[in-house]
Scaffold this motif. Structure first.
Motif, mmCIF file in Angstrom:
data_model
loop_
_atom_site.group_PDB
_atom_site.id
_atom_site.type_symbol
_atom_site.label_atom_id
_atom_site.label_comp_id
_atom_site.label_asym_id
_atom_site.label_seq_id
_atom_site.Cartn_x
_atom_site.Cartn_y
_atom_site.Cartn_z
ATOM 1 N N PHE A 61 31.675 49.599 29.252
ATOM 2 C CA PHE A 61 31.999 48.203 28.977
ATOM 3 C C PHE A 61 32.609 48.068 27.577
ATOM 4 N N ILE A 62 32.608 49.164 26.835
ATOM 5 C CA ILE A 62 33.180 49.168 25.490
ATOM 6 C C ILE A 62 34.670 49.478 25.594
ATOM 7 N N ALA A 63 35.496 48.556 25.078
ATOM 8 C CA ALA A 63 36.946 48.749 25.129
ATOM 9 C C ALA A 63 37.457 49.528 23.924
ATOM 10 N N GLY A 64 36.733 49.484 22.812
ATOM 11 C CA GLY A 64 37.163 50.188 21.612
ATOM 12 C C GLY A 64 36.286 49.846 20.427
ATOM 13 N N PHE A 65 36.599 50.458 19.288
ATOM 14 C CA PHE A 65 35.865 50.193 18.054
ATOM 15 C C PHE A 65 36.845 49.845 16.947
ATOM 16 N N ALA A 66 36.404 49.015 16.011
ATOM 17 C CA ALA A 66 37.228 48.654 14.859
ATOM 18 C C ALA A 66 36.310 48.439 13.668
ATOM 19 N N ARG A 67 36.898 48.494 12.468
ATOM 20 C CA ARG A 67 36.135 48.218 11.250
ATOM 21 C C ARG A 67 36.297 46.741 10.888
ATOM 22 N N ASN A 68 35.201 46.122 10.450
ATOM 23 C CA ASN A 68 35.316 44.736 9.988
ATOM 24 C C ASN A 68 35.647 44.713 8.494
ATOM 25 N N ALA A 69 35.672 43.533 7.918
ATOM 26 C CA ALA A 69 36.061 43.393 6.515
ATOM 27 C C ALA A 69 35.125 44.140 5.578
ATOM 28 N N SER A 70 33.902 44.353 5.993
ATOM 29 C CA SER A 70 32.921 45.058 5.166
ATOM 30 C C SER A 70 32.938 46.561 5.403
ATOM 31 N N GLY A 71 33.817 47.003 6.310
ATOM 32 C CA GLY A 71 33.903 48.429 6.606
ATOM 33 C C GLY A 71 32.920 48.889 7.662
ATOM 34 N N ARG A 72 32.191 47.968 8.249
ATOM 35 C CA ARG A 72 31.221 48.319 9.300
ATOM 36 C C ARG A 72 31.911 48.377 10.659
ATOM 37 N N TRP A 73 31.391 49.224 11.527
ATOM 38 C CA TRP A 73 31.953 49.333 12.870
ATOM 39 C C TRP A 73 31.593 48.119 13.720
ATOM 40 N N VAL A 74 32.531 47.715 14.554
ATOM 41 C CA VAL A 74 32.326 46.648 15.539
ATOM 42 C C VAL A 74 32.860 47.141 16.870
ATOM 43 N N ALA A 75 32.070 46.980 17.915
ATOM 44 C CA ALA A 75 32.519 47.374 19.254
ATOM 45 C C ALA A 75 33.250 46.211 19.907
ATOM 46 N N ARG A 76 34.455 46.473 20.411
ATOM 47 C CA ARG A 76 35.201 45.480 21.177
ATOM 48 C C ARG A 76 34.869 45.698 22.647
ATOM 49 N N LEU A 77 34.397 44.640 23.306
ATOM 50 C CA LEU A 77 33.914 44.764 24.679
ATOM 51 C C LEU A 77 34.960 44.302 25.687
ATOM 52 N N GLN A 78 34.745 44.665 26.953
ATOM 53 C CA GLN A 78 35.713 44.365 28.005
ATOM 54 C C GLN A 78 35.895 42.871 28.251
ATOM 55 N N ASP A 79 34.919 42.056 27.857
ATOM 56 C CA ASP A 79 35.035 40.609 28.063
ATOM 57 C C ASP A 79 35.621 39.903 26.841
ATOM 58 N N ASP A 80 36.256 40.689 25.949
ATOM 59 C CA ASP A 80 36.920 40.167 24.745
ATOM 60 C C ASP A 80 35.946 39.642 23.690
ATOM 61 N N THR A 81 34.684 40.014 23.784
ATOM 62 C CA THR A 81 33.721 39.685 22.741
ATOM 63 C C THR A 81 33.520 40.921 21.862
ATOM 64 N N GLU A 82 32.793 40.741 20.771
ATOM 65 C CA GLU A 82 32.533 41.845 19.859
ATOM 66 C C GLU A 82 31.038 42.020 19.637
ATOM 67 N N GLN A 83 30.637 43.260 19.451
ATOM 68 C CA GLN A 83 29.245 43.579 19.159
ATOM 69 C C GLN A 83 29.191 44.414 17.882
ATOM 70 N N PRO A 84 28.619 43.857 16.793
ATOM 71 C CA PRO A 84 28.475 44.650 15.569
ATOM 72 C C PRO A 84 27.618 45.893 15.817
ATOM 73 N N VAL A 85 27.999 46.979 15.187
ATOM 74 C CA VAL A 85 27.231 48.216 15.289
ATOM 75 C C VAL A 85 26.329 48.299 14.060
ATOM 76 N N GLY A 86 25.027 48.369 14.288
ATOM 77 C CA GLY A 86 24.089 48.446 13.174
ATOM 78 C C GLY A 86 24.261 49.719 12.369
ATOM 79 N N ARG A 87 23.928 49.657 11.106
ATOM 80 C CA ARG A 87 24.094 50.821 10.228
ATOM 81 C C ARG A 87 23.340 52.046 10.752
ATOM 82 N N LEU A 88 22.153 51.818 11.322
ATOM 83 C CA LEU A 88 21.360 52.926 11.831
ATOM 84 C C LEU A 88 21.924 53.531 13.115
#
Length: 248
Positions: free
Chosen positions: A210-237
């Motif tokens: 269900f994950i379409a891809g990953f991108a970095r946000n303004a803080s440099g943290r990973w965010v998962a781009r999902l198939q429904d066009d929403t985003e899920q932040p990836v926790g540091r851990l």
């Protein structure tokens, strides 16, 4: 079973009006056949042995053996019919899960809800009749029971897009719908197949495809781009999951 073969159904309910309602609803559906109607648990077992139905629409509270006992007795047979419970009580959902019921409908049954359950049973029966040998039980969770407006609904784990935490509950997201279950995120992480799901945050589990891809946000943290066009932040851990999923 062959696609063009009518689904042979046995109704078991000690309430004549409830049984009659089911017969009426089934009469409006295509490719189904009512094989008979039993008025108590003992009669249900006897008629199932004789008629060999594909599916039982089974009440739980009945004279003699109750519906759970009927399902357990029939499950020991090699050609055991599928079971859909139709009941006025919602407290038997766990027991229904234990006897591998296809669905659990609350009275009064709605025609559309019954039709959905029947099609689910038809699909299951068709899959089980394929010559693939006996299916081994997975060590991981394969399904959940969740509250629905019409009672309780079974949700296949493979259909869940993502899970989000809401205090002491987990919300299972399936397409545009979602259901709450009383579970912990840690238990779900252990119970869901790690080949299929990944925990990306302390409050989120996502199905990997269900994950379409990953991108970095303004803080440099990973965010998962999902198939429904929403985003899920990836926790540091959980940042190592990005490398694991992407293969980089």
């Amino acid at each position: 079973m062959a696609d063009n073969k009518p689904l042979k159904i046995l109704i078991a309910d000690d309430e004549p009006l409830a049984a009659e309602r089911l017969e009426t609803l089934l009469g409006r559906m295509e490719n189904v056949e009512v094989a008979g109607v039993a008025s108590d648990g003992d009669e249900a077992v006897a008629m199932a042995d004789k008629l060999k139905p594909d599916l039982l629409l089974l009440d739980i509270s009945m004279p003699g053996q109750d519906g759970i006992e009927v399902a357990r007795a029939l499950s020991e047979q090699d050609d055991a019919p599928a079971v859909i419970f139709v009941t006025a009580f919602d407290q038997f959902a766990v027991a229904a899960f234990e006897v591998a019921a296809v669905d659990y409908l609350m009275k009064p049954v709605e025609g559309k809800r019954l039709e959905t359950a029947i099609e689910r049973a038809r699909d299951m029966i068709g899959n089980e009749s394929a010559p693939t040998g006996k299916k081994e039980k997975s060590e991981y969770l394969e399904e959940f029971w969740a509250s629905d407006l019409s009672g309780l609904v079974r949700i296949a784990a493979r259909d869940i897009d993502r899970v989000s935490a809401e205090r002491d509950y987990m919300r299972l997201h399936v397409g545009q719908r979602s259901w709450l279950i009383h579970h912990s995120m840690t238990a779900l992480e252990k119970g869901l197949d790690p080949e299929m799901f990944a925990r990306l945050h302390r409050s989120a589990i996502v199905r990997k495809d269900f994950i379409a891809g990953f991108a970095r946000n303004a803080s440099g943290r990973w965010v998962a781009r999902l198939q429904d066009d929403t985003e899920q932040p990836v926790g540091r851990l959980y940042s190592e999951k990005v490398r694991e999923i992407s293969g980089r």
